[in-house]
Design an enzyme around this catalytic site. Structure first.
Site, PDB file in Angstrom:
ATOM      1  N   LYS A  24       0.831  -1.215   0.000  1.00  0.00           N
ATOM      2  CA  LYS A  24       0.000   0.000   0.000  1.00  0.00           C
ATOM      3  C   LYS A  24       0.857   1.253   0.000  1.00  0.00           C
ATOM      4  O   LYS A  24       0.625   2.174  -0.793  1.00  0.00           O
ATOM      5  CB  LYS A  24      -0.894   0.011   1.249  1.00  0.00           C
ATOM      6  CG  LYS A  24      -1.516   1.366   1.539  1.00  0.00           C
ATOM      7  CD  LYS A  24      -2.386   1.356   2.768  1.00  0.00           C
ATOM      8  CE  LYS A  24      -1.715   1.601   4.095  1.00  0.00           C
ATOM      9  NZ  LYS A  24      -1.424   3.002   4.432  1.00  0.00           N
ATOM     10  N   ARG A  94      -4.625  10.843   4.331  1.00  0.00           N
ATOM     11  CA  ARG A  94      -3.532  11.807   4.498  1.00  0.00           C
ATOM     12  C   ARG A  94      -2.528  11.753   3.361  1.00  0.00           C
ATOM     13  O   ARG A  94      -1.909  12.753   3.024  1.00  0.00           O
ATOM     14  CB  ARG A  94      -2.745  11.498   5.768  1.00  0.00           C
ATOM     15  CG  ARG A  94      -3.474  11.631   7.039  1.00  0.00           C
ATOM     16  CD  ARG A  94      -2.500  11.353   8.155  1.00  0.00           C
ATOM     17  NE  ARG A  94      -1.293  12.138   7.973  1.00  0.00           N
ATOM     18  CZ  ARG A  94      -1.148  13.392   8.365  1.00  0.00           C
ATOM     19  NH1 ARG A  94      -2.116  13.996   8.990  1.00  0.00           N
ATOM     20  NH2 ARG A  94      -0.027  14.035   8.147  1.00  0.00           N
ATOM     21  N   CYS A 118      -4.365  12.946  12.923  1.00  0.00           N
ATOM     22  CA  CYS A 118      -5.194  11.759  12.777  1.00  0.00           C
ATOM     23  C   CYS A 118      -5.121  10.976  14.081  1.00  0.00           C
ATOM     24  O   CYS A 118      -4.503  11.442  15.048  1.00  0.00           O
ATOM     25  CB  CYS A 118      -4.786  10.927  11.571  1.00  0.00           C
ATOM     26  SG  CYS A 118      -3.357   9.904  11.820  1.00  0.00           S
ATOM     27  N   ARG A 123       1.016  14.712  13.298  1.00  0.00           N
ATOM     28  CA  ARG A 123       1.499  14.506  11.937  1.00  0.00           C
ATOM     29  C   ARG A 123       1.594  15.779  11.080  1.00  0.00           C
ATOM     30  O   ARG A 123       0.898  15.914  10.070  1.00  0.00           O
ATOM     31  CB  ARG A 123       0.646  13.442  11.236  1.00  0.00           C
ATOM     32  CG  ARG A 123       0.581  12.163  12.029  1.00  0.00           C
ATOM     33  CD  ARG A 123      -0.148  11.064  11.328  1.00  0.00           C
ATOM     34  NE  ARG A 123       0.604  10.482  10.238  1.00  0.00           N
ATOM     35  CZ  ARG A 123       0.191   9.456   9.506  1.00  0.00           C
ATOM     36  NH1 ARG A 123      -0.987   8.924   9.745  1.00  0.00           N
ATOM     37  NH2 ARG A 123       0.919   8.977   8.546  1.00  0.00           N
ATOM     38  N   ASP A 126       5.520  19.979   8.002  1.00  0.00           N
ATOM     39  CA  ASP A 126       6.474  21.088   7.878  1.00  0.00           C
ATOM     40  C   ASP A 126       7.724  20.699   7.073  1.00  0.00           C
ATOM     41  O   ASP A 126       8.261  21.520   6.325  1.00  0.00           O
ATOM     42  CB  ASP A 126       6.883  21.583   9.280  1.00  0.00           C
ATOM     43  CG  ASP A 126       7.472  20.466  10.130  1.00  0.00           C
ATOM     44  OD1 ASP A 126       6.792  19.437  10.303  1.00  0.00           O
ATOM     45  OD2 ASP A 126       8.613  20.601  10.601  1.00  0.00           O
ATOM     46  N   GLN A 127       8.182  19.462   7.207  1.00  0.00           N
ATOM     47  CA  GLN A 127       9.411  19.065   6.506  1.00  0.00           C
ATOM     48  C   GLN A 127       9.197  18.995   4.989  1.00  0.00           C
ATOM     49  O   GLN A 127      10.096  19.307   4.212  1.00  0.00           O
ATOM     50  CB  GLN A 127       9.929  17.724   7.026  1.00  0.00           C
ATOM     51  CG  GLN A 127      10.330  17.763   8.481  1.00  0.00           C
ATOM     52  CD  GLN A 127      11.445  18.768   8.738  1.00  0.00           C
ATOM     53  OE1 GLN A 127      12.499  18.733   8.105  1.00  0.00           O
ATOM     54  NE2 GLN A 127      11.202  19.691   9.655  1.00  0.00           N
ATOM     55  N   ASP A 306       4.619   0.642  12.185  1.00  0.00           N
ATOM     56  CA  ASP A 306       3.419  -0.003  11.620  1.00  0.00           C
ATOM     57  C   ASP A 306       3.265  -1.460  12.047  1.00  0.00           C
ATOM     58  O   ASP A 306       2.266  -2.093  11.716  1.00  0.00           O
ATOM     59  CB  ASP A 306       3.441   0.078  10.082  1.00  0.00           C
ATOM     60  CG  ASP A 306       3.200   1.492   9.585  1.00  0.00           C
ATOM     61  OD1 ASP A 306       2.747   2.331  10.375  1.00  0.00           O
ATOM     62  OD2 ASP A 306       3.458   1.749   8.386  1.00  0.00           O
ATOM     63  N   ARG A 398      -8.615  -0.275   4.476  1.00  0.00           N
ATOM     64  CA  ARG A 398      -7.698   0.710   3.873  1.00  0.00           C
ATOM     65  C   ARG A 398      -6.362   0.072   3.534  1.00  0.00           C
ATOM     66  O   ARG A 398      -5.663   0.531   2.630  1.00  0.00           O
ATOM     67  CB  ARG A 398      -7.447   1.864   4.859  1.00  0.00           C
ATOM     68  CG  ARG A 398      -8.691   2.664   5.145  1.00  0.00           C
ATOM     69  CD  ARG A 398      -8.356   3.864   5.977  1.00  0.00           C
ATOM     70  NE  ARG A 398      -7.320   4.668   5.303  1.00  0.00           N
ATOM     71  CZ  ARG A 398      -6.806   5.767   5.779  1.00  0.00           C
ATOM     72  NH1 ARG A 398      -7.213   6.223   6.928  1.00  0.00           N
ATOM     73  NH2 ARG A 398      -5.875   6.420   5.109  1.00  0.00           N
TER      74      ARG A 398
END
Ligand code: EPU
Length: 421
Positions: A24, A94, A118, A123, A126-127, A306, A398
């Site tokens: 994914k 996202r 979320c 999260r 900015d980077q 994850d 998802r």
């Protein structure tokens, strides 16, 4: 949307073979990558997942041609009607933020809704934005949107302040059509990022340092199409490895790539499982007792965030005390209180979960707030005594393709039921 839940009768050791699908988190950036060229692009081994369907909807709304052909997807971004991703899409996924880099790179303009937080953390992005600014883009935040503009991006040096997977993908996609050479330091090295970089090379960009934390990119005005297979999903693989371990079963995960999940394999071996790696896949043989372990999540090649929830489910049944430190997301222990309802002995202090192994868990109705936490609850249900119902499984859809059919084919008693029944 009809709410569905997963009903699991625990206790059966799983035995047999599960085919691992395409990743994914590689599919989503590669689909965004197609926006960099008017030529046709083909991604093979695309999984049938809700997030992939959402990305199809977003690309179609931009006016891009998308066609699914069995296990492949063909995308051609020759015509566009806009270069904007509205809130309605971004709030659903996202990863829509991955459109920023390619749109900015190719058209010099992108407007994408800010994703916001979320369930697992704040999260920020900015980077991503700092990397675009380094390449010469002007960034404005207004009305909840990011607007990025540049006449032509210019190659530049930029050091990420922290490791970001989609931030690195976004930056290298933008830099691939900048004028001149860019050098990015402290890049994420996840296999999905390397696949993005290799695909950019196939499209005509020159990239040095793939697989390392420093990437040098020589941009090109004219990037061409590509035809690539996705890498196997390492988190789906890790999840089913835990399914084998937690049910004390034996599974062969066909198509899995062991080199993408060495840290997970190492930890599972520490718990006592026997794992054999071969070119066709990975075999796991569960063992009792499950030994406790200490682990900390960190960017690749360390233990992935994850997989934290799934391993935690396994350690609930270990013979002793384990500690798990989550260092990537500040709120990724939402599964803990649900597991406690199943009889697990857990406590959290700051970013560390202490898991005192129990001899068994009991089935219960549980609910998760994100994808991997939902997977963890399914795993716990497979090992628990009695019936577990995992509510709100749209999270699972998802990121896991046909989870219930893959698991029932290897002996799990698992069915999808409508929430109202
Ligand atoms: N961060 C910042 N600023 C940024 C970017 C990130 O502070 O500009 C922080 C995040 O808040 C987080 C950490 O840095 O604390 C790492 O975030 P990263 O950007 O790496 O995460 P991501 O790219 O948004 C991807 C995966 C996630 C996975 C993380 C970490 C995709 C589409 N998503 O997210 O996958 O957890 O990397 O490995 O690739 C999942 O599949 O369940 C999932 C959440």
């Amino acid at each position: 949307m009809a709410l569905e839940r997963m009903r699991i009768v625990g206790g059966a050791p799983l035995r047999g073979e599960i085919e691992i699908g395409g990743a994914k988190n590689a599919a989503l950036p590669l689909m965004a990558l197609t926006l960099l060229t008017p030529q046709s692009c083909r991604i093979q081994n695309i999984p049938d997942l809700q997030d992939v369907s959402t990305m199809v909807e977003i690309l179609s709304a931009l006016g891009v041609k998308v066609a699914r052909k069995e296990r492949a997807i063909e995308i051609q971004a020759e015509t566009f009607n806009k270069t904007e991703a509205p809130y309605d899409f971004v709030r659903r996924m996202r990863a829509s933020v991955l459109l920023l880099g390619p749109l900015l790179g190719r058209f010099g303009y992108a407007r994408v809704s800010l994703p916001g937080g979320c369930a697992i953390g704040v999260r920020p992005i900015d980077q991503h934005l700092k990397a675009f600014e380094a390449l010469g883009a002007e960034i404005q935040l207004s009305d909840g949107y990011v607007e990025a503009k540049a006449a032509r991006l210019q190659g530049a040096n930029f050091r990420f302040e922290l490791n970001t997977v989609t931030g690195t993908a976004n930056a290298i996609m933008a830099a691939s059509c900048a004028e001149g050479v860019s050098r990015f330091e402290n890049c994420a090295c996840e296999p999905e990022v390397s696949l993005v970089a290799e695909t950019l090379v196939a499209m005509g960009a020159k990239i040095r340092g793939i697989g390392t934390s420093t990437l040098e990119i020589e941009g090109s005005r004219e990037l061409g199409g590509f035809d690539v297979p996705l890498i196997p999903d390492r988190i789906e693989t890790g999840t089913y490895l835990v399914a084998g371990a937690i049910t004390n079963g034996e599974l062969f995960l066909r198509g899995a790539n062991a080199s993408h999940l060495q840290a997970v394999i190492e930890k599972l071996r520490e718990t006592g499982c026997t794992i054999t790696e071969d070119p066709a896949g990975i075999r796991i043989l569960g063992r009792r007792p499950i030994r406790p372990v200490q682990l900390e999540t960190a960017p690749f090649p360390s233990f992935p965030t994850d997989m934290q929830a799934q391993l935690l489910a396994l350690l609930c049944l270990a013979d002793g005390e384990s500690h798990i430190q989550e260092t990537i997301f500040e709120n990724r222990f939402m599964h803990v209180s649900e597991l406690m309802r199943m009889g697990a002995d857990l406590s959290i202090k700051g970013s560390v979960a202490t898991v005192k192994g129990v001899s068994r868990m009991e089935g219960a109705n549980v609910m998760a707030t994100d994808l991997r936490a939902s997977a963890c609850l399914v795993l716990a249900g497979l090992a628990a005594r009695g019936v577990t119902e995992v509510l709100r499984i749209y999270h699972l859809d998802r990121g896991y393709e046909r989870m219930e059919s893959k698991l029932s084919a290897v002996g799990a008693d698992i069915t999808r039921v409508q929430e109202s029944t």
